[in-house]
Write a protein that holds these residues in place. Structure first.
Motif, PDB file in Angstrom:
ATOM      1  N   GLY A 129       0.940  -0.990  -0.020  1.00  0.00           N
ATOM      2  CA  GLY A 129       0.022   0.029   0.014  1.00  0.00           C
ATOM      3  C   GLY A 129       0.870   1.279   0.007  1.00  0.00           C
ATOM      4  O   GLY A 129       1.832   1.383   0.709  1.00  0.00           O
ATOM      5  N   VAL A 130       0.686   2.054  -0.841  1.00  0.00           N
ATOM      6  CA  VAL A 130       1.463   3.582  -0.852  1.00  0.00           C
ATOM      7  C   VAL A 130       0.289   4.463  -0.498  1.00  0.00           C
ATOM      8  O   VAL A 130      -0.633   4.923  -0.982  1.00  0.00           O
ATOM      9  CB  VAL A 130       1.621   3.705  -2.194  1.00  0.00           C
ATOM     10  N   LEU A 131       0.578   4.995   0.900  1.00  0.00           N
ATOM     11  CA  LEU A 131      -0.247   5.750   1.535  1.00  0.00           C
ATOM     12  C   LEU A 131      -0.020   7.156   1.739  1.00  0.00           C
ATOM     13  O   LEU A 131       1.443   7.353   1.733  1.00  0.00           O
ATOM     14  CB  LEU A 131      -0.438   5.150   3.129  1.00  0.00           C
ATOM     15  N   ASP A 132      -0.427   8.234   1.978  1.00  0.00           N
ATOM     16  CA  ASP A 132       0.015   9.474   2.310  1.00  0.00           C
ATOM     17  C   ASP A 132       0.301   9.338   3.786  1.00  0.00           C
ATOM     18  O   ASP A 132      -0.549   8.774   4.589  1.00  0.00           O
ATOM     19  CB  ASP A 132      -1.110  10.607   2.186  1.00  0.00           C
ATOM     20  N   ALA A 133       1.393   9.495   4.213  1.00  0.00           N
ATOM     21  CA  ALA A 133       2.011   9.444   5.639  1.00  0.00           C
ATOM     22  C   ALA A 133       1.048  10.060   6.704  1.00  0.00           C
ATOM     23  O   ALA A 133       1.189   9.591   7.606  1.00  0.00           O
ATOM     24  CB  ALA A 133       3.291   9.959   5.811  1.00  0.00           C
ATOM     25  N   ASP A 134       0.371  11.143   6.269  1.00  0.00           N
ATOM     26  CA  ASP A 134      -0.522  11.900   7.475  1.00  0.00           C
ATOM     27  C   ASP A 134      -2.132  11.184   7.239  1.00  0.00           C
ATOM     28  O   ASP A 134      -2.627  11.789   8.032  1.00  0.00           O
ATOM     29  CB  ASP A 134      -0.538  13.382   7.049  1.00  0.00           C
ATOM     30  N   ASN A 135      -2.111  10.360   6.553  1.00  0.00           N
ATOM     31  CA  ASN A 135      -3.411   9.606   6.579  1.00  0.00           C
ATOM     32  C   ASN A 135      -3.724   8.331   7.605  1.00  0.00           C
ATOM     33  O   ASN A 135      -3.617   7.350   7.449  1.00  0.00           O
ATOM     34  CB  ASN A 135      -3.702   8.816   5.124  1.00  0.00           C
ATOM     35  N   ASP A 136      -3.968   9.314   8.757  1.00  0.00           N
ATOM     36  CA  ASP A 136      -3.726   8.249  10.090  1.00  0.00           C
ATOM     37  C   ASP A 136      -5.109   7.216  10.241  1.00  0.00           C
ATOM     38  O   ASP A 136      -4.419   6.083  10.486  1.00  0.00           O
ATOM     39  CB  ASP A 136      -4.198   9.396  11.244  1.00  0.00           C
ATOM     40  N   ALA A 137      -6.025   7.362   9.516  1.00  0.00           N
ATOM     41  CA  ALA A 137      -6.895   6.348   9.404  1.00  0.00           C
ATOM     42  C   ALA A 137      -6.509   5.200   8.684  1.00  0.00           C
ATOM     43  O   ALA A 137      -6.698   3.992   9.027  1.00  0.00           O
ATOM     44  CB  ALA A 137      -8.550   7.035   8.975  1.00  0.00           C
ATOM     45  N   MET A 153       8.910   7.922   1.991  1.00  0.00           N
ATOM     46  CA  MET A 153       9.460   8.737   0.890  1.00  0.00           C
ATOM     47  C   MET A 153       9.158  10.240   0.959  1.00  0.00           C
ATOM     48  O   MET A 153       7.867  10.599   0.659  1.00  0.00           O
ATOM     49  CB  MET A 153       9.180   8.321  -0.444  1.00  0.00           C
ATOM     50  N   PRO A 154      10.009  10.910   1.632  1.00  0.00           N
ATOM     51  CA  PRO A 154       9.600  12.275   1.820  1.00  0.00           C
ATOM     52  C   PRO A 154       9.487  13.266   0.472  1.00  0.00           C
ATOM     53  O   PRO A 154      10.437  13.031  -0.469  1.00  0.00           O
ATOM     54  CB  PRO A 154      10.849  12.869   2.703  1.00  0.00           C
ATOM     55  N   GLN A 155       8.389  13.796   0.713  1.00  0.00           N
ATOM     56  CA  GLN A 155       8.067  14.845  -0.460  1.00  0.00           C
ATOM     57  C   GLN A 155       7.987  14.412  -1.938  1.00  0.00           C
ATOM     58  O   GLN A 155       8.439  15.309  -2.681  1.00  0.00           O
ATOM     59  CB  GLN A 155       9.183  16.205  -0.188  1.00  0.00           C
ATOM     60  N   VAL A 156       7.751  13.249  -1.824  1.00  0.00           N
ATOM     61  CA  VAL A 156       7.531  12.835  -3.206  1.00  0.00           C
ATOM     62  C   VAL A 156       6.123  13.116  -3.953  1.00  0.00           C
ATOM     63  O   VAL A 156       5.897  13.079  -5.056  1.00  0.00           O
ATOM     64  CB  VAL A 156       7.460  11.122  -3.214  1.00  0.00           C
ATOM     65  N   GLY A 157       5.080  13.784  -2.950  1.00  0.00           N
ATOM     66  CA  GLY A 157       3.912  14.254  -3.366  1.00  0.00           C
ATOM     67  C   GLY A 157       3.651  15.669  -3.352  1.00  0.00           C
ATOM     68  O   GLY A 157       4.166  16.193  -2.427  1.00  0.00           O
TER      69      GLY A 157
END
Ligand SMILES: CC(C)(COP(=O)(O)OP(=O)(O)OC[C@H]1O[C@@H](n2cnc3c(N)ncnc32)[C@H](O)[C@@H]1OP(=O)(O)O)[C@@H](O)C(=O)NCCC(=O)NCCS
Length: 183
Positions: A129-137, A153-157
């Motif tokens: 799974g490739v998640l946004d790191a701040d997507n806590d849920a 992966m920092p700042q790839v989006g």
């Protein structure tokens, strides 16, 4: 009854997605993914785009499943190739989206358990799974299903005028199950 109109007692069925589900899938994806950082798509997708997406999955024998209650699509999940080199053939990347108002009712878990079953049956060794790191849920949800964080992966989006870190989470099936299908 939830905000989405799902009575707590409604029977949820998981089945393969069809053409008839595309409008609901598109709406759920645009609401849950494009209007948030859950997906790094920047613009709403069209039903035609989702049709091509479904056809790509179907033609490559990759699943897209929907959760349905009382004829209403509550969410969907699917997986496709992780990367296109043949050596990645036993690794897939999945996505899962549940309609706002149908969340926290176990729908996402049902979708993912069905997807994991399918992956095992297909001889898949790793789901990513490739998640946004701040997507806590989503992070909590994936942890609960046994996924572990394997990379950030920092700042790839970039979305909503800010940089976004992607979090890679993976579920590795035991070698035993995999060996059944390893040549
Ligand atoms: C992430 C998502 C798919 C979870 O689906 P869901 O149907 O709400 O989740 P479930 O009700 O099946 O929850 C299963 C477990 O996940 C965890 N979980 C789910 N949502 C959570 C939240 N908001 N906070 C903390 N834990 C959560 C819980 O441990 C829960 O188990 P429990 O009910 O025994 O406590 C859903 O919130 C969603 O679609 N979000 C928007 C789109 C998105 O982020 N998709 C993922 C992109 S990578």
């Amino acid at each position: 009854m939830s905000a989405h109109g799902v009575p707590p007692s409604a029977t949820v069925t998981i089945r393969p997605a069809t053409e008839a589900d595309l409008e609901a899938i598109t709406r759920i994806y645009n609401d849950a993914g494009v209007g948030t950082t859950a997906s790094y798509d920047l613009e709403p997708v069209s039903v035609d785009e989702r049709r091509e997406w479904l056809e790509r999955h179907t033609s490559s024998n990759h699943p897209v499943l929907v959760a349905v209650a009382d004829g209403e699509v509550l969410g969907f999940a699917g997986y496709g190739s992780f990367r296109d080199k043949a050596g990645y053939g036993q690794t897939v990347e999945h996505s899962v989206y549940v309609a706002d108002g149908a969340r926290a009712l176990g729908v996402g878990r049902m979708l993912m358990l069905a997807l994991i079953d399918r992956a095992r049956g297909d001889g898949i060794h790793v789901m990513v799974g490739v998640l946004d790191a701040d997507n806590d849920a989503s992070v909590a949800f994936h942890r609960k299903l046994g996924f572990v964080e394997v990379g950030r992966m920092p700042q790839v989006g970039r979305k909503f005028d800010r940089w976004l870190d992607a979090l890679l989470m993976q579920l590795t099936f035991p070698a035993d199950g995999n060996e059944l299908r390893t040549q």
